[in-house]
Motif scaffolding. Structure first.
Motif, PDB file in Angstrom:
ATOM      1  N   GLN A 138     -59.801  60.468-112.073  1.00 15.93           N
ATOM      2  CA  GLN A 138     -59.499  62.010-112.087  1.00 15.93           C
ATOM      3  C   GLN A 138     -58.966  62.193-113.624  1.00 15.93           C
ATOM      4  O   GLN A 138     -59.335  62.997-113.977  1.00 15.93           O
ATOM      5  N   TYR A 139     -58.035  61.288-113.826  1.00 17.67           N
ATOM      6  CA  TYR A 139     -57.771  61.509-115.569  1.00 17.67           C
ATOM      7  C   TYR A 139     -58.683  61.273-116.265  1.00 17.67           C
ATOM      8  O   TYR A 139     -58.405  61.762-117.236  1.00 17.67           O
ATOM      9  N   ILE A 140     -59.523  60.385-116.166  1.00 17.54           N
ATOM     10  CA  ILE A 140     -60.662  60.228-117.114  1.00 17.54           C
ATOM     11  C   ILE A 140     -61.489  61.255-117.181  1.00 17.54           C
ATOM     12  O   ILE A 140     -61.986  61.685-118.265  1.00 17.54           O
ATOM     13  N   MET A 141     -61.932  62.093-115.982  1.00 19.69           N
ATOM     14  CA  MET A 141     -62.458  63.290-115.809  1.00 19.69           C
ATOM     15  C   MET A 141     -61.865  64.295-116.732  1.00 19.69           C
ATOM     16  O   MET A 141     -62.447  65.034-117.553  1.00 19.69           O
ATOM     17  N   PHE A 142     -60.445  64.387-116.500  1.00 22.89           N
ATOM     18  CA  PHE A 142     -59.674  65.355-117.386  1.00 22.89           C
ATOM     19  C   PHE A 142     -59.816  65.093-118.825  1.00 22.89           C
ATOM     20  O   PHE A 142     -59.894  66.057-119.721  1.00 22.89           O
ATOM     21  N   TYR A 143     -59.847  63.918-119.089  1.00 23.78           N
ATOM     22  CA  TYR A 143     -59.749  63.436-120.609  1.00 23.78           C
ATOM     23  C   TYR A 143     -61.312  63.938-121.284  1.00 23.78           C
ATOM     24  O   TYR A 143     -61.347  64.249-122.201  1.00 23.78           O
ATOM     25  N   ARG A 144     -62.204  63.725-120.473  1.00 22.06           N
ATOM     26  CA  ARG A 144     -63.659  64.109-120.809  1.00 22.06           C
ATOM     27  C   ARG A 144     -63.856  65.575-121.079  1.00 22.06           C
ATOM     28  O   ARG A 144     -64.913  65.786-121.478  1.00 22.06           O
ATOM     29  N   MET A 145     -63.147  66.358-120.426  1.00 28.44           N
ATOM     30  CA  MET A 145     -63.164  67.723-120.405  1.00 28.44           C
ATOM     31  C   MET A 145     -62.613  68.209-121.689  1.00 28.44           C
ATOM     32  O   MET A 145     -61.674  69.009-121.820  1.00 28.44           O
ATOM     33  N   THR A 146     -63.356  68.085-122.852  1.00 34.91           N
ATOM     34  CA  THR A 146     -62.701  68.590-124.060  1.00 34.91           C
ATOM     35  C   THR A 146     -62.939  70.053-124.407  1.00 34.91           C
ATOM     36  O   THR A 146     -62.086  70.642-125.143  1.00 34.91           O
ATOM     37  N   VAL A 147     -64.452  70.245-124.102  1.00 32.93           N
ATOM     38  CA  VAL A 147     -64.562  71.974-124.480  1.00 32.93           C
ATOM     39  C   VAL A 147     -64.047  72.919-123.339  1.00 32.93           C
ATOM     40  O   VAL A 147     -63.293  73.645-123.716  1.00 32.93           O
ATOM     41  N   GLU A 148     -64.367  72.638-122.094  1.00 37.92           N
ATOM     42  CA  GLU A 148     -63.717  73.239-121.133  1.00 37.92           C
ATOM     43  C   GLU A 148     -62.383  72.653-120.203  1.00 37.92           C
ATOM     44  O   GLU A 148     -62.655  71.598-119.831  1.00 37.92           O
ATOM     45  N   ARG A 149     -61.585  73.223-120.909  1.00 41.61           N
ATOM     46  CA  ARG A 149     -60.093  72.760-120.310  1.00 41.61           C
ATOM     47  C   ARG A 149     -59.862  73.017-118.739  1.00 41.61           C
ATOM     48  O   ARG A 149     -60.287  74.103-118.434  1.00 41.61           O
ATOM     49  N   PRO A 150     -59.497  71.902-117.994  1.00 43.34           N
ATOM     50  CA  PRO A 150     -59.016  72.319-116.617  1.00 43.34           C
ATOM     51  C   PRO A 150     -58.147  73.285-116.495  1.00 43.34           C
ATOM     52  O   PRO A 150     -57.066  73.481-117.410  1.00 43.34           O
ATOM     53  N   ASP A 151     -58.152  74.315-115.403  1.00 46.38           N
ATOM     54  CA  ASP A 151     -57.222  75.336-115.370  1.00 46.38           C
ATOM     55  C   ASP A 151     -55.784  74.898-114.788  1.00 46.38           C
ATOM     56  O   ASP A 151     -55.646  73.857-114.236  1.00 46.38           O
ATOM     57  N   LEU A 152     -54.940  75.685-114.592  1.00 49.86           N
ATOM     58  CA  LEU A 152     -53.743  75.236-114.257  1.00 49.86           C
ATOM     59  C   LEU A 152     -53.696  74.872-112.699  1.00 49.86           C
ATOM     60  O   LEU A 152     -52.950  74.034-112.389  1.00 49.86           O
ATOM     61  N   TYR A 153     -54.620  75.634-111.845  1.00 53.74           N
ATOM     62  CA  TYR A 153     -54.639  75.090-110.538  1.00 53.74           C
ATOM     63  C   TYR A 153     -55.077  73.918-110.458  1.00 53.74           C
ATOM     64  O   TYR A 153     -54.561  73.025-109.557  1.00 53.74           O
ATOM     65  N   ALA A 154     -55.855  73.476-111.132  1.00 52.91           N
ATOM     66  CA  ALA A 154     -56.445  72.122-111.136  1.00 52.91           C
ATOM     67  C   ALA A 154     -55.342  71.002-111.388  1.00 52.91           C
ATOM     68  O   ALA A 154     -55.218  69.919-111.004  1.00 52.91           O
ATOM     69  N   PHE A 155     -54.633  71.295-112.649  1.00 56.05           N
ATOM     70  CA  PHE A 155     -53.558  70.666-112.902  1.00 56.05           C
ATOM     71  C   PHE A 155     -52.559  70.445-111.750  1.00 56.05           C
ATOM     72  O   PHE A 155     -51.946  69.335-111.536  1.00 56.05           O
ATOM     73  N   LEU A 156     -52.205  71.241-111.183  1.00 55.93           N
ATOM     74  CA  LEU A 156     -51.177  71.570-110.115  1.00 55.93           C
ATOM     75  C   LEU A 156     -51.823  70.612-108.913  1.00 55.93           C
ATOM     76  O   LEU A 156     -50.895  69.848-108.298  1.00 55.93           O
ATOM     77  N   ILE A 157     -52.949  70.601-108.353  1.00 54.40           N
ATOM     78  CA  ILE A 157     -53.619  69.720-107.446  1.00 54.40           C
ATOM     79  C   ILE A 157     -53.549  68.358-107.974  1.00 54.40           C
ATOM     80  O   ILE A 157     -53.119  67.427-107.179  1.00 54.40           O
ATOM     81  N   VAL A 158     -53.663  68.148-109.103  1.00 52.26           N
ATOM     82  CA  VAL A 158     -53.686  66.615-109.660  1.00 52.26           C
ATOM     83  C   VAL A 158     -52.303  66.169-109.770  1.00 52.26           C
ATOM     84  O   VAL A 158     -51.935  64.911-109.197  1.00 52.26           O
ATOM     85  N   PHE A 159     -51.375  67.238-110.270  1.00 51.86           N
ATOM     86  CA  PHE A 159     -49.912  66.699-110.050  1.00 51.86           C
ATOM     87  C   PHE A 159     -49.501  66.301-108.589  1.00 51.86           C
ATOM     88  O   PHE A 159     -48.824  65.522-108.505  1.00 51.86           O
ATOM     89  N   CYS A 160     -49.869  66.898-107.688  1.00 49.16           N
ATOM     90  CA  CYS A 160     -49.547  66.775-106.394  1.00 49.16           C
ATOM     91  C   CYS A 160     -50.217  65.698-105.857  1.00 49.16           C
ATOM     92  O   CYS A 160     -49.421  64.831-105.247  1.00 49.16           O
ATOM     93  N   LEU A 161     -51.321  65.377-105.941  1.00 49.72           N
ATOM     94  CA  LEU A 161     -52.081  64.416-105.749  1.00 49.72           C
ATOM     95  C   LEU A 161     -51.549  62.864-106.284  1.00 49.72           C
ATOM     96  O   LEU A 161     -51.453  61.754-105.682  1.00 49.72           O
ATOM     97  N   GLY A 162     -51.116  62.864-107.578  1.00 51.46           N
ATOM     98  CA  GLY A 162     -50.632  61.726-108.310  1.00 51.46           C
ATOM     99  C   GLY A 162     -49.205  61.760-108.140  1.00 51.46           C
ATOM    100  O   GLY A 162     -48.364  60.547-108.562  1.00 51.46           O
ATOM    101  N   GLY A 163     -48.462  62.722-108.380  1.00 54.00           N
ATOM    102  CA  GLY A 163     -47.079  62.926-108.410  1.00 54.00           C
ATOM    103  C   GLY A 163     -46.183  62.178-107.480  1.00 54.00           C
ATOM    104  O   GLY A 163     -45.384  61.889-107.714  1.00 54.00           O
ATOM    105  N   TYR A 164     -46.850  62.152-106.308  1.00 53.59           N
ATOM    106  CA  TYR A 164     -46.096  61.431-105.031  1.00 53.59           C
ATOM    107  C   TYR A 164     -45.901  60.273-105.539  1.00 53.59           C
ATOM    108  O   TYR A 164     -44.886  59.545-104.693  1.00 53.59           O
ATOM    109  N   ARG A 165     -46.548  59.445-106.224  1.00 47.55           N
ATOM    110  CA  ARG A 165     -46.404  57.913-106.729  1.00 47.55           C
ATOM    111  C   ARG A 165     -44.909  57.824-107.043  1.00 47.55           C
ATOM    112  O   ARG A 165     -44.363  56.790-107.026  1.00 47.55           O
ATOM    113  N   VAL A 166     -44.432  58.840-107.917  1.00 52.20           N
ATOM    114  CA  VAL A 166     -43.389  58.727-108.643  1.00 52.20           C
ATOM    115  C   VAL A 166     -42.070  58.670-107.383  1.00 52.20           C
ATOM    116  O   VAL A 166     -41.279  58.022-107.718  1.00 52.20           O
ATOM    117  N   LEU A 167     -42.420  59.612-106.544  1.00 55.65           N
ATOM    118  CA  LEU A 167     -41.575  59.558-105.379  1.00 55.65           C
ATOM    119  C   LEU A 167     -41.571  58.245-104.678  1.00 55.65           C
ATOM    120  O   LEU A 167     -40.507  57.760-104.099  1.00 55.65           O
TER     121      LEU A 167
END
Length: 190
Positions: A138-167
């Protein structure tokens, strides 16, 4: 946090019909993690709420994988899934995770007497090691999206899916502080 991220992702896929900026390979890896970790569902016992969450994680992730896969074949979805940017080779994570789990999990495998409980323990350990890297596609896919940036909703999803690791890390630090030398070598390696 992860359960909420799954709900957001299901909302995006079902109601918004958008698979943009979401990695199918990361979701397949999550499905593998949940199926191998929650094999104890086949063993009687345990708390009901715990079983419900385990079933929720497996079923919701399976539905997400199906919807992402279908998004490349269904009308109206073709342009939203970025297959050409989702190119991470998941076997680079899965194979070393399994080898590490097999090598570091104490079992009767080395003596030639592998029991089903040993298999469950090896697969559980595999899921712990693999989960440490499951968001990498997922992070690599975000990195490769140089022309079309992921929207805020996609960032929120990735934050929730990956952020629980911090917890998760905070949980282990708190357990270590409260119980003393409570350190699982499986979690330290991952």
């Amino acid at each position: 946090l992860h359960a909420v991220g799954l709900l957001f992702l299901l909302h995006r896929l079902i109601w918004l019909k958008s698979a943009s900026a979401i990695s199918l390979k990361a979701q397949i890896m999550y499905l593998l993690v949940f199926v191998t970790r929650y094999l104890d569902l086949l063993v009687p016992g345990g708390y009901i709420y715990n079983r419900v969450f385990k079933i929720y994680y497996i079923l919701s992730t399976a539905i997400i994988v199906f919807l992402l896969w279908r998004s490349g074949h269904a009308p109206g979805w073709k342009s939203t899934y970025n297959r050409e940017k989702d190119t991470f080779v998941a076997t680079f994570i899965a194979i070393p995770s399994f080898v590490l789990a097999y090598a570091l999990t104490p079992s009767g495998a080395l003596e030639g007497s592998l029991h089903w409980i040993d298999v469950l323990q090896i697969l559980w350990t595999f899921s712990i090691y693999m989960e440490a890297f499951v968001m990498l596609p997922q992070y690599i896919m975000f990195y490769r999206m140089t022309v079309e940036r992921p929207d805020l909703y996609a960032f929120l999803i990735v934050f929730c899916l990956g952020g629980y690791r911090v917890l998760y890390m905070i949980n282990w630090i708190m357990k270590f502080k409260m119980k003393g030398a409570y350190v699982s070598r499986y979690h330290v390696v991952s």
